[in-house]
Design a protein around this motif. Sequence first.
Motif, PDB file in Angstrom:
ATOM      1  N   TRP A 139      54.184  57.933  34.630  1.00 21.50           N
ATOM      2  CA  TRP A 139      52.999  57.342  35.189  1.00 21.50           C
ATOM      3  C   TRP A 139      52.487  56.519  35.619  1.00 21.50           C
ATOM      4  CZ3 TRP A 139      48.983  54.685  33.098  1.00 21.50           C
ATOM      5  CH2 TRP A 139      49.410  54.621  31.513  1.00 21.50           C
ATOM      6  N   MET A 140      53.595  55.232  35.071  1.00 24.45           N
ATOM      7  CA  MET A 140      53.512  53.596  35.199  1.00 24.45           C
ATOM      8  C   MET A 140      53.475  53.663  37.181  1.00 24.45           C
ATOM      9  SD  MET A 140      52.185  51.311  33.652  1.00 24.45           S
ATOM     10  CE  MET A 140      52.015  51.686  32.166  1.00 24.45           C
ATOM     11  N   VAL A 141      54.308  54.234  37.348  1.00 24.99           N
ATOM     12  CA  VAL A 141      54.927  54.739  38.548  1.00 24.99           C
ATOM     13  C   VAL A 141      53.509  54.061  39.437  1.00 24.99           C
ATOM     14  CG1 VAL A 141      54.733  56.651  38.493  1.00 24.99           C
ATOM     15  CG2 VAL A 141      56.309  55.063  40.969  1.00 24.99           C
ATOM     16  N   TYR A 142      52.394  54.581  39.690  1.00 20.57           N
ATOM     17  CA  TYR A 142      50.904  54.568  40.535  1.00 20.57           C
ATOM     18  C   TYR A 142      50.635  53.833  39.974  1.00 20.57           C
ATOM     19  CZ  TYR A 142      52.150  59.962  39.750  1.00 20.57           C
ATOM     20  OH  TYR A 142      52.883  61.145  39.801  1.00 20.57           O
ATOM     21  N   ILE A 143      50.605  52.810  38.631  1.00 20.34           N
ATOM     22  CA  ILE A 143      50.436  51.748  38.709  1.00 20.34           C
ATOM     23  C   ILE A 143      50.949  50.797  39.213  1.00 20.34           C
ATOM     24  CG2 ILE A 143      49.447  49.653  37.372  1.00 20.34           C
ATOM     25  CD1 ILE A 143      48.618  52.017  35.306  1.00 20.34           C
ATOM     26  N   LEU A 144      52.585  51.182  39.518  1.00 17.88           N
ATOM     27  CA  LEU A 144      53.063  49.836  39.919  1.00 17.88           C
ATOM     28  C   LEU A 144      52.613  49.970  41.533  1.00 17.88           C
ATOM     29  CD1 LEU A 144      55.617  47.778  40.528  1.00 17.88           C
ATOM     30  CD2 LEU A 144      56.549  50.239  40.089  1.00 17.88           C
ATOM     31  N   VAL A 145      52.937  51.492  41.971  1.00 12.41           N
ATOM     32  CA  VAL A 145      53.129  51.156  44.020  1.00 12.41           C
ATOM     33  C   VAL A 145      51.725  50.541  44.500  1.00 12.41           C
ATOM     34  CG1 VAL A 145      52.877  52.866  45.551  1.00 12.41           C
ATOM     35  CG2 VAL A 145      54.126  52.918  43.491  1.00 12.41           C
ATOM     36  N   ALA A 146      50.805  50.794  43.168  1.00 10.63           N
ATOM     37  CA  ALA A 146      49.217  50.803  43.367  1.00 10.63           C
ATOM     38  C   ALA A 146      49.244  48.567  43.679  1.00 10.63           C
ATOM     39  CB  ALA A 146      48.463  50.843  42.621  1.00 10.63           C
ATOM     40  N   ALA A 147      49.385  48.508  42.609  1.00 16.06           N
ATOM     41  CA  ALA A 147      49.930  46.644  42.527  1.00 16.06           C
ATOM     42  C   ALA A 147      50.934  46.079  43.514  1.00 16.06           C
ATOM     43  CB  ALA A 147      50.237  46.730  41.795  1.00 16.06           C
ATOM     44  N   VAL A 148      51.674  46.988  44.315  1.00  7.39           N
ATOM     45  CA  VAL A 148      52.446  46.521  45.162  1.00  7.39           C
ATOM     46  C   VAL A 148      51.746  46.774  46.444  1.00  7.39           C
ATOM     47  CG1 VAL A 148      54.859  47.193  46.723  1.00  7.39           C
ATOM     48  CG2 VAL A 148      54.686  47.081  44.020  1.00  7.39           C
ATOM     49  N   LEU A 149      51.447  47.720  46.829  1.00  9.53           N
ATOM     50  CA  LEU A 149      50.511  48.005  48.155  1.00  9.53           C
ATOM     51  C   LEU A 149      49.704  47.118  48.059  1.00  9.53           C
ATOM     52  CD1 LEU A 149      49.825  51.269  48.002  1.00  9.53           C
ATOM     53  CD2 LEU A 149      52.134  50.475  49.487  1.00  9.53           C
ATOM     54  N   ALA A 150      48.940  46.969  47.181  1.00  4.94           N
ATOM     55  CA  ALA A 150      47.435  45.765  46.946  1.00  4.94           C
ATOM     56  C   ALA A 150      48.051  44.416  47.414  1.00  4.94           C
ATOM     57  CB  ALA A 150      46.956  45.229  45.817  1.00  4.94           C
ATOM     58  N   ILE A 151      49.817  44.103  47.196  1.00  2.00           N
ATOM     59  CA  ILE A 151      49.624  42.427  47.528  1.00  2.00           C
ATOM     60  C   ILE A 151      50.278  42.230  48.282  1.00  2.00           C
ATOM     61  CG2 ILE A 151      51.690  40.937  46.451  1.00  2.00           C
ATOM     62  CD1 ILE A 151      51.817  42.110  43.929  1.00  2.00           C
ATOM     63  N   MET A 152      51.069  43.802  49.392  1.00  2.65           N
ATOM     64  CA  MET A 152      51.570  43.871  50.637  1.00  2.65           C
ATOM     65  C   MET A 152      50.039  43.714  52.110  1.00  2.65           C
ATOM     66  SD  MET A 152      53.984  46.085  50.842  1.00  2.65           S
ATOM     67  CE  MET A 152      54.687  46.405  52.860  1.00  2.65           C
ATOM     68  N   CYS A 153      49.046  44.145  51.298  1.00  2.30           N
ATOM     69  CA  CYS A 153      47.612  44.178  51.745  1.00  2.30           C
ATOM     70  C   CYS A 153      47.412  42.904  51.749  1.00  2.30           C
ATOM     71  CB  CYS A 153      46.130  44.872  51.196  1.00  2.30           C
ATOM     72  SG  CYS A 153      46.782  46.600  52.102  1.00  2.30           S
ATOM     73  N   LEU A 154      47.446  42.058  50.523  1.00  4.93           N
ATOM     74  CA  LEU A 154      46.739  40.512  50.754  1.00  4.93           C
ATOM     75  C   LEU A 154      47.659  39.462  51.718  1.00  4.93           C
ATOM     76  CD1 LEU A 154      44.862  37.764  49.915  1.00  4.93           C
ATOM     77  CD2 LEU A 154      46.451  38.023  48.002  1.00  4.93           C
ATOM     78  N   GLN A 155      49.192  40.151  51.551  1.00  3.39           N
ATOM     79  CA  GLN A 155      50.742  39.146  52.865  1.00  3.39           C
ATOM     80  C   GLN A 155      49.936  39.921  53.879  1.00  3.39           C
ATOM     81  OE1 GLN A 155      52.033  36.883  50.662  1.00  3.39           O
ATOM     82  NE2 GLN A 155      53.008  37.621  49.615  1.00  3.39           N
ATOM     83  N   LEU A 156      49.471  40.854  53.905  1.00  3.73           N
ATOM     84  CA  LEU A 156      48.922  40.546  55.805  1.00  3.73           C
ATOM     85  C   LEU A 156      47.977  40.256  56.151  1.00  3.73           C
ATOM     86  CD1 LEU A 156      49.893  45.001  55.805  1.00  3.73           C
ATOM     87  CD2 LEU A 156      51.332  43.109  57.045  1.00  3.73           C
ATOM     88  N   MET A 157      46.491  40.543  55.353  1.00  2.00           N
ATOM     89  CA  MET A 157      45.959  40.200  55.458  1.00  2.00           C
ATOM     90  C   MET A 157      46.132  38.146  55.766  1.00  2.00           C
ATOM     91  SD  MET A 157      42.673  38.745  53.784  1.00  2.00           S
ATOM     92  CE  MET A 157      42.049  41.036  53.679  1.00  2.00           C
ATOM     93  N   SER A 158      46.746  37.875  55.468  1.00  2.00           N
ATOM     94  CA  SER A 158      47.624  35.937  55.692  1.00  2.00           C
ATOM     95  C   SER A 158      47.787  35.851  56.805  1.00  2.00           C
ATOM     96  CB  SER A 158      48.459  35.625  54.085  1.00  2.00           C
ATOM     97  OG  SER A 158      47.342  35.685  53.614  1.00  2.00           O
ATOM     98  N   VAL A 159      49.251  36.489  57.599  1.00  2.00           N
ATOM     99  CA  VAL A 159      49.830  36.900  58.635  1.00  2.00           C
ATOM    100  C   VAL A 159      48.761  36.982  59.483  1.00  2.00           C
ATOM    101  CG1 VAL A 159      51.318  38.622  60.197  1.00  2.00           C
ATOM    102  CG2 VAL A 159      52.136  37.937  57.636  1.00  2.00           C
ATOM    103  N   TRP A 160      47.505  37.930  59.740  1.00  2.00           N
ATOM    104  CA  TRP A 160      46.464  37.744  60.638  1.00  2.00           C
ATOM    105  C   TRP A 160      46.047  36.651  60.204  1.00  2.00           C
ATOM    106  CZ3 TRP A 160      41.453  36.945  61.294  1.00  2.00           C
ATOM    107  CH2 TRP A 160      40.940  37.990  62.166  1.00  2.00           C
ATOM    108  N   ILE A 161      45.882  36.160  59.368  1.00  2.00           N
ATOM    109  CA  ILE A 161      44.791  34.723  59.840  1.00  2.00           C
ATOM    110  C   ILE A 161      46.016  33.819  60.406  1.00  2.00           C
ATOM    111  CG2 ILE A 161      44.394  32.816  57.753  1.00  2.00           C
ATOM    112  CD1 ILE A 161      42.938  35.085  56.473  1.00  2.00           C
ATOM    113  N   GLU A 162      47.113  33.642  59.891  1.00  2.00           N
ATOM    114  CA  GLU A 162      48.388  32.791  60.795  1.00  2.00           C
ATOM    115  C   GLU A 162      48.620  32.750  62.550  1.00  2.00           C
ATOM    116  OE1 GLU A 162      49.439  29.576  58.753  1.00  2.00           O
ATOM    117  OE2 GLU A 162      47.778  30.521  57.130  1.00  2.00           O
ATOM    118  N   HIS A 163      48.186  34.126  62.020  1.00  2.00           N
ATOM    119  CA  HIS A 163      48.465  34.884  63.691  1.00  2.00           C
ATOM    120  C   HIS A 163      46.949  33.835  64.806  1.00  2.00           C
ATOM    121  CE1 HIS A 163      49.638  36.581  67.680  1.00  2.00           C
ATOM    122  NE2 HIS A 163      48.284  37.397  67.138  1.00  2.00           N
TER     123      HIS A 163
END
Length: 208
Positions: A139-163
Motif C-alpha cells: 500500500w506504500m505505492v499510494y504514498i509514492l504516487v502522491a509524492a511524485v504527483l506533488a513534485i510534478m505539480c511543483l515543477q509545472l508551477m516552475s515551468v509556468w513561472i519561467e514561461h
Amino acid sequence: MTLLSGVCIILILRKVASWHFEKTMDRWSYINTHAGETGSEIAECLIQRNNIQATRVHITEGVKTGAYSRYGKTILLSKDIHDSRSVAAIAIAAHEVGHSECDRDNGLIMYARYCLVPFGIILSKAVPILLIMYFFINWMVYILVAAVLAIMCLQLMSVWIEHDASRRALKMLKKARKYNDSEIRAIKKTLNAALMTYLVNVFNFKIG
C-alpha cells in the motif's frame, strides 16, 4: 524494464536539453546587439520603463546566470551577464526583469512557490525511500504516487513561472524598440532553450 526505459529516456532528454541550452548560450554570448547596452543597463532600463519599483540590479557569483530575489527585490546577474552586451546577456537580464514584473503583478503565485519548495525538497528526498518500502509494503505505492504527483505539480508551477517571465521579457524588449527583428528572434531562441530545461525537469523527481 518499462520503468528502466522511462528513466533512461528522461536522462537522455535532460542531457539533450542541457546541451542545447549551453550551445545556444555559447552561440549568442559572442554576438553583441546593435543597441550596445550591457545586461545591467537593459535591466535598469526595463525596470524604469515598466514602473517596477524598488528593484535593484547586483552582480552575483557564477557564469552565464541570473536570478531574482523576491524578498530583496533584487536582480542578480553573474559578472559576464552584468557587463556583457551580447544577445545572451540581454535575454537573461530581461528574463529576470520579467520575474520582477511577475512578482509585482502576481506576487501570490511566486510566494506560494517559495513556500512549497522546502516541502518539495523533502518529498524528493523521500521518493527513493518510499520506492524501497514499496517492495515490502504494497500500500506504500499510494504514498509514492502522491509524492511524485506533488513534485510534478511543483515543477509545472516552475515551468509556468519561467514561461511567464520569458513572455514578459520579450514583450518589454519589443516595446522598448531597441532591438531589430533578428535580435528579438535570437533572444527568443535563448529563452526557449532555457525553458526546455525546466520542461524536462518536470519528469525529474528531484528538487534542490
